[in-house]
Write a protein that holds these residues in place. Structure first.
Motif, PDB file in Angstrom:
ATOM      1  N   SER A  94       0.826  -1.210   0.000  1.00  0.00           N
ATOM      2  CA  SER A  94       0.000   0.000   0.000  1.00  0.00           C
ATOM      3  C   SER A  94       0.859   1.258   0.000  1.00  0.00           C
ATOM      4  N   LEU A  95       1.978   1.221   0.735  1.00  0.00           N
ATOM      5  CA  LEU A  95       2.886   2.373   0.729  1.00  0.00           C
ATOM      6  C   LEU A  95       3.439   2.598  -0.672  1.00  0.00           C
ATOM      7  N   GLU A  96       3.709   1.498  -1.375  1.00  0.00           N
ATOM      8  CA  GLU A  96       4.228   1.639  -2.735  1.00  0.00           C
ATOM      9  C   GLU A  96       3.221   2.334  -3.644  1.00  0.00           C
ATOM     10  N   ILE A  97       1.944   2.038  -3.432  1.00  0.00           N
ATOM     11  CA  ILE A  97       0.918   2.735  -4.223  1.00  0.00           C
ATOM     12  C   ILE A  97       0.963   4.222  -3.904  1.00  0.00           C
ATOM     13  N   LEU A  98       1.078   4.549  -2.614  1.00  0.00           N
ATOM     14  CA  LEU A  98       1.163   5.962  -2.231  1.00  0.00           C
ATOM     15  C   LEU A  98       2.327   6.626  -2.963  1.00  0.00           C
ATOM     16  N   GLU A  99       3.469   5.916  -3.018  1.00  0.00           N
ATOM     17  CA  GLU A  99       4.653   6.508  -3.629  1.00  0.00           C
ATOM     18  C   GLU A  99       4.520   6.613  -5.151  1.00  0.00           C
ATOM     19  N   THR A 100       4.260   5.480  -5.807  1.00  0.00           N
ATOM     20  CA  THR A 100       4.285   5.491  -7.271  1.00  0.00           C
ATOM     21  C   THR A 100       3.071   6.212  -7.856  1.00  0.00           C
ATOM     22  N   HIS A 101       1.929   6.063  -7.204  1.00  0.00           N
ATOM     23  CA  HIS A 101       0.702   6.598  -7.779  1.00  0.00           C
ATOM     24  C   HIS A 101       0.524   8.092  -7.484  1.00  0.00           C
ATOM     25  N   PHE A 102       0.868   8.499  -6.244  1.00  0.00           N
ATOM     26  CA  PHE A 102       0.646   9.896  -5.856  1.00  0.00           C
ATOM     27  C   PHE A 102       1.945  10.708  -5.806  1.00  0.00           C
ATOM     28  N   LEU A 103       2.851  10.256  -4.934  1.00  0.00           N
ATOM     29  CA  LEU A 103       4.053  11.030  -4.648  1.00  0.00           C
ATOM     30  C   LEU A 103       4.924  11.272  -5.877  1.00  0.00           C
ATOM     31  N   ARG A 104       5.005  10.294  -6.783  1.00  0.00           N
ATOM     32  CA  ARG A 104       5.870  10.426  -7.960  1.00  0.00           C
ATOM     33  C   ARG A 104       5.094  10.821  -9.214  1.00  0.00           C
ATOM     34  N   ASN A 105       3.818  11.187  -9.037  1.00  0.00           N
ATOM     35  CA  ASN A 105       3.020  11.483 -10.228  1.00  0.00           C
ATOM     36  C   ASN A 105       3.357  12.868 -10.789  1.00  0.00           C
ATOM     37  N   PRO A 106       3.910  12.925 -12.027  1.00  0.00           N
ATOM     38  CA  PRO A 106       4.382  14.212 -12.553  1.00  0.00           C
ATOM     39  C   PRO A 106       3.269  15.264 -12.630  1.00  0.00           C
ATOM     40  N   VAL A 107       2.058  14.844 -13.016  1.00  0.00           N
ATOM     41  CA  VAL A 107       0.955  15.813 -13.133  1.00  0.00           C
ATOM     42  C   VAL A 107       0.670  16.457 -11.777  1.00  0.00           C
ATOM     43  N   LEU A 108       0.605  15.598 -10.749  1.00  0.00           N
ATOM     44  CA  LEU A 108       0.297  16.080  -9.401  1.00  0.00           C
ATOM     45  C   LEU A 108       1.412  17.002  -8.892  1.00  0.00           C
ATOM     46  N   ILE A 109       2.667  16.546  -9.090  1.00  0.00           N
ATOM     47  CA  ILE A 109       3.808  17.318  -8.598  1.00  0.00           C
ATOM     48  C   ILE A 109       3.814  18.719  -9.198  1.00  0.00           C
ATOM     49  N   HIS A 110       3.459  18.812 -10.493  1.00  0.00           N
ATOM     50  CA  HIS A 110       3.494  20.131 -11.151  1.00  0.00           C
ATOM     51  C   HIS A 110       2.475  21.111 -10.586  1.00  0.00           C
ATOM     52  N   THR A 111       1.447  20.588  -9.928  1.00  0.00           N
ATOM     53  CA  THR A 111       0.440  21.521  -9.411  1.00  0.00           C
ATOM     54  C   THR A 111       0.831  22.069  -8.040  1.00  0.00           C
ATOM     55  N   ALA A 189      -6.059  23.016 -10.090  1.00  0.00           N
ATOM     56  CA  ALA A 189      -5.304  22.014 -10.857  1.00  0.00           C
ATOM     57  C   ALA A 189      -5.005  20.785  -9.986  1.00  0.00           C
ATOM     58  N   PHE A 190      -4.632  21.066  -8.732  1.00  0.00           N
ATOM     59  CA  PHE A 190      -4.352  19.975  -7.803  1.00  0.00           C
ATOM     60  C   PHE A 190      -5.617  19.154  -7.561  1.00  0.00           C
ATOM     61  N   ARG A 191      -6.736  19.877  -7.360  1.00  0.00           N
ATOM     62  CA  ARG A 191      -8.003  19.213  -7.064  1.00  0.00           C
ATOM     63  C   ARG A 191      -8.385  18.254  -8.196  1.00  0.00           C
ATOM     64  N   GLU A 192      -8.200  18.722  -9.439  1.00  0.00           N
ATOM     65  CA  GLU A 192      -8.570  17.881 -10.591  1.00  0.00           C
ATOM     66  C   GLU A 192      -7.636  16.681 -10.725  1.00  0.00           C
ATOM     67  N   ALA A 193      -6.331  16.930 -10.554  1.00  0.00           N
ATOM     68  CA  ALA A 193      -5.361  15.838 -10.646  1.00  0.00           C
ATOM     69  C   ALA A 193      -5.657  14.782  -9.583  1.00  0.00           C
ATOM     70  N   MET A 194      -5.946  15.256  -8.368  1.00  0.00           N
ATOM     71  CA  MET A 194      -6.213  14.343  -7.256  1.00  0.00           C
ATOM     72  C   MET A 194      -7.465  13.525  -7.532  1.00  0.00           C
ATOM     73  N   ALA A 195      -8.512  14.186  -8.046  1.00  0.00           N
ATOM     74  CA  ALA A 195      -9.774  13.483  -8.319  1.00  0.00           C
ATOM     75  C   ALA A 195      -9.544  12.343  -9.305  1.00  0.00           C
ATOM     76  N   SER A 196      -8.741  12.601 -10.349  1.00  0.00           N
ATOM     77  CA  SER A 196      -8.555  11.531 -11.336  1.00  0.00           C
ATOM     78  C   SER A 196      -7.667  10.415 -10.773  1.00  0.00           C
ATOM     79  N   LEU A 197      -6.696  10.777  -9.916  1.00  0.00           N
ATOM     80  CA  LEU A 197      -5.851   9.740  -9.303  1.00  0.00           C
ATOM     81  C   LEU A 197      -6.671   8.862  -8.352  1.00  0.00           C
ATOM     82  N   GLU A 198      -7.586   9.496  -7.603  1.00  0.00           N
ATOM     83  CA  GLU A 198      -8.392   8.727  -6.648  1.00  0.00           C
ATOM     84  C   GLU A 198      -9.395   7.826  -7.364  1.00  0.00           C
ATOM     85  N   ASN A 199      -9.731   8.181  -8.605  1.00  0.00           N
ATOM     86  CA  ASN A 199     -10.692   7.355  -9.346  1.00  0.00           C
ATOM     87  C   ASN A 199     -10.049   6.161 -10.032  1.00  0.00           C
ATOM     88  N   HIS A 200      -8.735   6.104 -10.023  1.00  0.00           N
ATOM     89  CA  HIS A 200      -8.022   5.032 -10.714  1.00  0.00           C
ATOM     90  C   HIS A 200      -8.310   3.685 -10.038  1.00  0.00           C
TER      91      HIS A 200
END
Length: 524
Positions: A94-111, A189-200
């Motif tokens: 689960s931590l790996e999902i946090l890292e690869t899916h959220f923490l390292r997500n280029p779209v999210l980071i840019h916001t 921008a963050f809100r939209e990026a987060m919404a699409s990541l949470e829907n994955h």
């Protein structure tokens, strides 16, 4: 998942011991096939895909012939150690999902700005490194031999060397959530990026925040897993001394996490309460490091009848709002707008006395007397208060004057005759005077009300609080109760240090019957 299945088994074992007469126990040891109640069968069927998560179901173990040779106690021990490893692996996933899916997500980071990144993720990378190291050592141990020699020595080593990172992470968590809300509101921008990541589909419908709280859940869960090993381990064995050391160390880390969180959330709570108070005469400074809220709420103040004539014209009751801190009581009146509280009276908690008015007809149902031996004007005053229910009355009385004898004995008296209950459904506290309890927790019953509430003291850590009686069942058999006390005493001794003699005040006085944020935060 896994935890619930093993907790369910623990509950079932106790139920079975509870239902058998002592003669049956020695003869049978195992219950008749008909005794397994429906929920367990369902659980087993529901988890059939996962049934390989048990050590004894591993192919290597089945082929080794070990199961025929090992005593049942050792098989149980292997399962307890194996559960610690498998649950660490799934937490790490689960931590790996946090890292690869959220923490390292280029779209999210840019916001996000650099500082917002830090606010959101804090030192999660260090926490991940610590978990990875830990898991590697555990896996290495299992590769050495399918018969696991021990895991608590590894737990102890990592807890001492590397788990300090959990403390900073958990203390930051209070800010993490606030900042997350702030960023969500202000950053589209963050809100939209987060919404699409949470829907994955990869996150299986879990929210971002449920990943952020994983580390604290893990460290408390790890403590419970070691506790489980400690219950089953052979006395005076090396495994036992490793389990004791590991448990002590985890206890310390969880305690520091809780202390840190508690201090922060308590101070914030005091600040917000102080903003709503209006002092008529003499103002009392509310904010102090040694103060926290125990209970607040509305009760009815009874105006004593002067004569039959005034009885009709005057309302018999006036609502007052009480704020009870660990060392102070404020009696207030809600403003007409409802958001401010006028302080009518105050008194230190040590100067409070309560007197139960036994039920005297409907008019006096749920009424008790509260005496302030010395109020803010330095004179004694007595209030007759009416609550909405019997349980509410008892909860106020127990909170206002905690040293009042409760109906049943406290565990510290070690009376095997005092009633015990075991938790059959987890409960998260909703109020400061409640206790969060987990499945299979055993509690000494201190007080019960006819309208569905109980106050108990959890055996393994002496925490006290109220919970609904529907989430527990009573343990009837005296043998089982004695056994539970014995196990609890063993864990308690482990906490007080090996051979170091009991630490003074480590249990008795300090707790004072308040629940800890450990419970508020412990979402399963």
């Amino acid at each position: 998942g896994l935890l619930d299945t093993s907790k369910q088994q623990e509950i079932e074992q106790r139920r079975q011991r509870d239902n058998l007469s002592p003669a049956d126990v020695t003869r049978a040891g195992l219950p008749e096939s008909g005794v397994v109640s429906a929920p367990v069968l369902q659980l087993q069927l529901r988890n059939s895909a996962r049934s390989l998560s048990l050590w004894q179901n591993l192919e290597a173990v089945q082929n080794s012939g070990l199961l025929e040779q090992l005593p049942q106690k050792e098989v149980i021990m292997q399962e307890a150690m194996f559960e610690l490893v498998t649950s660490e692996a799934s937490y790490y996933k689960s931590l790996e999902i946090l890292e690869t899916h959220f923490l390292r997500n280029p779209v999210l980071i840019h916001t996000l700005s650099q500082s917002d990144m830090h606010f959101l993720f804090s030192n999660i990378e260090e926490v991940m490194k610590a978990s990875e190291r830990f898991l590697m050592d555990l896996e290495h141990r299992i590769e050495e031999s399918i018969l696991i020699s021990d895991v608590c020595d590894i737990v102890f080593h990592h807890a001492v060397e590397h788990f300090g990172v959990f403390i900073s992470y958990v203390i930051n968590q209070v800010y993490q959530e606030k900042n997350y809300r702030r960023i969500l509101e202000g950053n589209q921008a963050f809100r939209e990026a987060m919404a699409s990541l949470e829907n994955h589909p990869r996150v299986r419908g879990l929210s971002f925040t449920s990943f952020l709280i994983l580390p604290f859940q893990r460290i408390t869960r790890l403590k419970l897993l070691v506790q489980n090993i400690l219950k089953k381990v052979e006395e005076n064995s090396e495994r036992e001394s490793n389990a004791i050391k590991a448990h002590q160390q985890l206890e310390q880390i969880v305690k520091e996490c809780n202390e840190g969180v508690r201090k922060m959330s308590r101070t914030e709570e005091l600040i917000s309460i102080e903003k709503t108070l209006e002092f008529k005469s003499k103002s009392v400074p509310i904010i102090s490091h040694s103060r926290w809220l125990l209970k607040k709420g509305e009760v009815q103040l009874m105006a004593g009848p002067k004569s039959t004539r005034t009885m009709k014209s005057r309302k018999l009751y006036h609502p007052v709002f009480l704020f009870l801190f660990n060392n102070l009581l404020l009696v207030t009146k809600r403003s007409s707008g409802g958001d401010k509280f006028q302080v009518l009276d105050s008194c230190t908690r040590a100067m409070l006395r309560t007197e139960d008015l036994e039920d005297q007809g409907q008019l006096l149902a749920n009424v008790f007397n509260l005496k302030l031996l010395e109020n803010q004007e330095e004179r004694p005053v007595s209030y007759m208060l009416k609550t909405s229910s019997m349980s509410d009355k008892l909860r106020w009385v127990c909170a206002l004057t905690p040293n009042r004898r409760t109906r049943f004995m406290s565990t510290s008296a070690h009376q095997p005759d005092s009633p015990q209950v075991q938790c059959i459904q987890s409960y998260s506290s909703q109020e400061p005077d409640e206790l969060s309890i987990e499945m299979a927790d055993v509690l000494n019953l201190l007080e019960r009300t006819d309208d569905g509430w109980m106050m108990g003291e959890r055996l393994h850590d002496g925490e006290r609080g109220w919970f609904p009686s529907r989430v527990v069942e009573e343990i009837q058999s005296k043998e089982v109760r004695v056994q539970n006390l014995r196990e609890a005493f063993r864990i308690q001794q482990a906490q007080e240090g090996v051979g170091g003699g009991p630490q003074t005040g480590s249990r008795a006085g300090v707790k004072g019957g308040t629940t800890h944020p450990e419970e508020l935060l412990q979402l399963l």
